[in-house]
Write a protein that holds these residues in place. Structure first.
Motif, PDB file in Angstrom:
ATOM      1  N   ASP A  40       1.325   3.998  -3.125  1.00 13.21           N
ATOM      2  CA  ASP A  40       0.767   5.296  -2.725  1.00 13.21           C
ATOM      3  C   ASP A  40      -0.177   5.751  -3.727  1.00 13.21           C
ATOM      4  O   ASP A  40      -0.088   7.025  -4.296  1.00 13.21           O
ATOM      5  CB  ASP A  40       2.115   6.084  -3.232  1.00 13.21           C
ATOM      6  CG  ASP A  40       2.356   7.723  -2.421  1.00 13.21           C
ATOM      7  OD1 ASP A  40       1.533   7.699  -1.550  1.00 13.21           O
ATOM      8  OD2 ASP A  40       2.774   8.543  -3.048  1.00 13.21           O
ATOM      9  N   ASP A  67      -1.588   4.867  -6.412  1.00 11.39           N
ATOM     10  CA  ASP A  67      -1.587   4.826  -7.951  1.00 11.39           C
ATOM     11  C   ASP A  67      -2.053   3.320  -8.250  1.00 11.39           C
ATOM     12  O   ASP A  67      -1.436   2.337  -7.827  1.00 11.39           O
ATOM     13  CB  ASP A  67      -0.071   4.744  -8.417  1.00 11.39           C
ATOM     14  CG  ASP A  67       0.143   4.455  -9.902  1.00 11.39           C
ATOM     15  OD1 ASP A  67      -0.709   3.875 -10.463  1.00 11.39           O
ATOM     16  OD2 ASP A  67       1.401   5.181 -10.301  1.00 11.39           O
ATOM     17  N   GLN A 110       0.965  -1.234  -0.047  1.00  9.93           N
ATOM     18  CA  GLN A 110      -0.226  -0.203   0.047  1.00  9.93           C
ATOM     19  C   GLN A 110       0.963   1.224   0.051  1.00  9.93           C
ATOM     20  O   GLN A 110       0.677   2.185  -0.741  1.00  9.93           O
ATOM     21  CB  GLN A 110      -1.008   0.038   1.215  1.00  9.93           C
ATOM     22  CG  GLN A 110      -1.892   1.038   1.160  1.00  9.93           C
ATOM     23  CD  GLN A 110      -3.149   0.938   2.346  1.00  9.93           C
ATOM     24  OE1 GLN A 110      -2.469   0.193   3.400  1.00  9.93           O
ATOM     25  NE2 GLN A 110      -4.072   1.323   2.436  1.00  9.93           N
ATOM     26  N   GLU A 111       1.924   1.087   0.851  1.00 10.65           N
ATOM     27  CA  GLU A 111       2.729   2.331   0.860  1.00 10.65           C
ATOM     28  C   GLU A 111       3.683   2.600  -0.589  1.00 10.65           C
ATOM     29  O   GLU A 111       3.776   3.644  -0.758  1.00 10.65           O
ATOM     30  CB  GLU A 111       3.909   1.948   2.077  1.00 10.65           C
ATOM     31  CG  GLU A 111       4.576   3.188   2.444  1.00 10.65           C
ATOM     32  CD  GLU A 111       5.447   2.689   3.561  1.00 10.65           C
ATOM     33  OE1 GLU A 111       6.766   2.815   3.239  1.00 10.65           O
ATOM     34  OE2 GLU A 111       5.128   2.285   4.480  1.00 10.65           O
TER      35      GLU A 111
END
Length: 84
Positions: free
Chosen positions: A49, A51, A45-46
């Motif tokens: 970001d 996208d 998830q990081e």
């Protein structure tokens, strides 16, 4: 005959201990595995970001990691034999 009975009891105790230890290890593996899966999900998830293209590319990786971790926990201890 008494020696055989004592030997049978010892084998039963050893088998029970093996099952107990295997279950304890499997429990710890499951707990740590769940934490690892959550960490990998957060990392994906990081990395994405927000996208959607990157997220779509990472989702199958996270899913496969989760499947393989579950498989490893489930299969742990299979095929281990305790015999002397």
């Amino acid at each position: 005959m008494q020696e055989q009975a004592e030997l049978d009891v010892l084998k039963l105790v050893a088998g029970a201990k093996k099952q107990e230890y295997t279950a304890l290890l499997r429990k710890h593996m499951a707990e740590y595995g769940m934490q690892d899966i959550a960490d990998v999900g957060r990392l994906a998830q990081e990395l994405a970001d927000g996208d959607p293209f990157i997220a779509a590319a990472l989702i199958p990786i996270v899913q496969e990691f989760a499947r393989q971790t579950a498989r490893d926990v489930r299969d742990f201890g299979r095929g281990l034999e305790y015999e002397r």
